[in-house]
Design a protein around this motif. Structure first.
Motif, mmCIF file in Angstrom:
data_model
loop_
_atom_site.group_PDB
_atom_site.id
_atom_site.type_symbol
_atom_site.label_atom_id
_atom_site.label_comp_id
_atom_site.label_asym_id
_atom_site.label_seq_id
_atom_site.Cartn_x
_atom_site.Cartn_y
_atom_site.Cartn_z
ATOM 1 N N VAL A 1 -3.679 15.228 0.167
ATOM 2 C CA VAL A 1 -2.588 15.392 -0.799
ATOM 3 C C VAL A 1 -1.965 14.054 -1.197
ATOM 4 O O VAL A 1 -1.835 13.743 -2.389
ATOM 5 C CB VAL A 1 -1.502 16.342 -0.239
ATOM 6 C CG1 VAL A 1 -0.325 16.455 -1.191
ATOM 7 C CG2 VAL A 1 -2.095 17.711 0.059
ATOM 8 N N THR A 2 -1.596 13.258 -0.218
ATOM 9 C CA THR A 2 -0.882 12.011 -0.497
ATOM 10 C C THR A 2 -1.674 11.046 -1.375
ATOM 11 O O THR A 2 -1.090 10.444 -2.278
ATOM 12 C CB THR A 2 -0.441 11.344 0.825
ATOM 13 O OG1 THR A 2 0.324 12.288 1.574
ATOM 14 C CG2 THR A 2 0.407 10.107 0.567
ATOM 15 N N PRO A 3 -2.982 10.869 -1.185
ATOM 16 C CA PRO A 3 -3.711 9.952 -2.075
ATOM 17 C C PRO A 3 -3.672 10.359 -3.551
ATOM 18 O O PRO A 3 -3.577 9.499 -4.430
ATOM 19 C CB PRO A 3 -5.144 9.986 -1.539
ATOM 20 C CG PRO A 3 -5.003 10.384 -0.118
ATOM 21 C CD PRO A 3 -3.835 11.338 -0.089
ATOM 22 N N ILE A 4 -3.721 11.645 -3.836
ATOM 23 C CA ILE A 4 -3.663 12.105 -5.231
ATOM 24 C C ILE A 4 -2.288 11.794 -5.814
ATOM 25 O O ILE A 4 -2.166 11.289 -6.938
ATOM 26 C CB ILE A 4 -3.974 13.613 -5.319
ATOM 27 C CG1 ILE A 4 -5.428 13.861 -4.912
ATOM 28 C CG2 ILE A 4 -3.692 14.156 -6.717
ATOM 29 C CD1 ILE A 4 -5.766 15.319 -4.682
ATOM 30 N N LEU A 5 -1.256 12.049 -5.040
ATOM 31 C CA LEU A 5 0.112 11.767 -5.471
ATOM 32 C C LEU A 5 0.301 10.276 -5.742
ATOM 33 O O LEU A 5 0.783 9.879 -6.804
ATOM 34 C CB LEU A 5 1.100 12.249 -4.399
ATOM 35 C CG LEU A 5 2.564 11.861 -4.577
ATOM 36 C CD1 LEU A 5 3.156 12.577 -5.781
ATOM 37 C CD2 LEU A 5 3.345 12.182 -3.307
ATOM 38 N N THR A 6 -0.104 9.434 -4.799
ATOM 39 C CA THR A 6 0.140 8.000 -4.954
ATOM 40 C C THR A 6 -0.752 7.369 -6.028
ATOM 41 O O THR A 6 -0.316 6.457 -6.723
ATOM 42 C CB THR A 6 -0.006 7.250 -3.616
ATOM 43 O OG1 THR A 6 -1.303 7.472 -3.079
ATOM 44 C CG2 THR A 6 1.071 7.680 -2.624
ATOM 45 N N PHE A 7 -1.990 7.855 -6.192
ATOM 46 C CA PHE A 7 -2.833 7.323 -7.268
ATOM 47 C C PHE A 7 -2.179 7.597 -8.612
ATOM 48 O O PHE A 7 -2.085 6.701 -9.468
ATOM 49 C CB PHE A 7 -4.242 7.929 -7.253
ATOM 50 C CG PHE A 7 -5.055 7.494 -8.451
ATOM 51 C CD1 PHE A 7 -5.671 6.257 -8.452
ATOM 52 C CD2 PHE A 7 -5.161 8.302 -9.571
ATOM 53 C CE1 PHE A 7 -6.403 5.827 -9.562
ATOM 54 C CE2 PHE A 7 -5.887 7.886 -10.680
ATOM 55 C CZ PHE A 7 -6.503 6.644 -10.681
ATOM 56 N N SER A 8 -1.734 8.818 -8.818
ATOM 57 C CA SER A 8 -1.116 9.182 -10.093
ATOM 58 C C SER A 8 0.103 8.316 -10.386
ATOM 59 O O SER A 8 0.256 7.791 -11.490
ATOM 60 C CB SER A 8 -0.704 10.654 -10.078
ATOM 61 O OG SER A 8 -1.822 11.468 -9.858
ATOM 62 N N LEU A 9 0.965 8.166 -9.403
ATOM 63 C CA LEU A 9 2.174 7.361 -9.600
ATOM 64 C C LEU A 9 1.843 5.872 -9.765
ATOM 65 O O LEU A 9 2.445 5.192 -10.601
ATOM 66 C CB LEU A 9 3.143 7.570 -8.432
ATOM 67 C CG LEU A 9 3.791 8.947 -8.362
ATOM 68 C CD1 LEU A 9 4.555 9.111 -7.053
ATOM 69 C CD2 LEU A 9 4.707 9.172 -9.554
ATOM 70 N N ASN A 10 0.902 5.362 -8.979
ATOM 71 C CA ASN A 10 0.530 3.946 -9.107
ATOM 72 C C ASN A 10 -0.069 3.653 -10.475
ATOM 73 O O ASN A 10 0.266 2.652 -11.106
ATOM 74 C CB ASN A 10 -0.467 3.542 -8.007
ATOM 75 C CG ASN A 10 0.216 3.153 -6.728
ATOM 76 O OD1 ASN A 10 1.205 2.440 -6.732
ATOM 77 N ND2 ASN A 10 -0.308 3.621 -5.619
#
Length: 134
Positions: free
Chosen positions: A119-128
């Motif tokens: 979950v966290t990698p998808i969230l952080t990729f999108s925001l980054n």
């Protein structure tokens, strides 16, 4: 910029992010689990220690590799502040997973590794991509 070129840039970023983010995600998850299991540190404290260790490494890797050549490079202080904001959001998400799965549900220390890796990698990729390096 043409649609084909934008798609090509996005695919390259995703590929580089998968490599870099994959390394960082596995390192954070394995570090969290190892510190919790072998050093007998409380799960939420373990996640805090590991996240602090990998935040700077993540910034260097993502800014110089994952998103290299993308977005405005003349705004380094803003980009840096935004990166640490996104990283804090990822940290809070991971702490929630740790708390919910180990404290609230009483599960084993490895349970949070699943959402930390998925979950966290998808969230952080999108925001980054959109907010930090865009």
């Amino acid at each position: 910029m043409s649609e084909v070129n934008e798609r090509s840039i996005l695919i390259g970023q995703i590929f580089r992010f998968v490599l870099t983010g994959g390394f960082l995600t596995v390192s954070v998850a394995a570090g969290y689990w190892a510190v919790t299991e072998f050093l007998h540190v409380a799960p939420m404290t373990s996640m805090t220690l590991v996240y602090l260790t990998f935040t700077g490494i993540g910034y260097l890797l993502h800014s110089r590799f994952s998103f290299r050549g993308y977005g405005a490079r003349d705004r380094a202080p803003v980009r840096t502040a935004r990166f640490f904001t996104v990283n804090t959001i990822g940290f809070v998400a991971n702490q929630f997973f740790v708390w919910f799965l180990t404290s609230f549900l009483g599960g084993p220390s490895w349970w949070p590794v699943i959402p930390v890796c998925l979950v966290t990698p998808i969230l952080t990729f999108s925001l980054n991509r959109r907010w930090v390096f865009g």
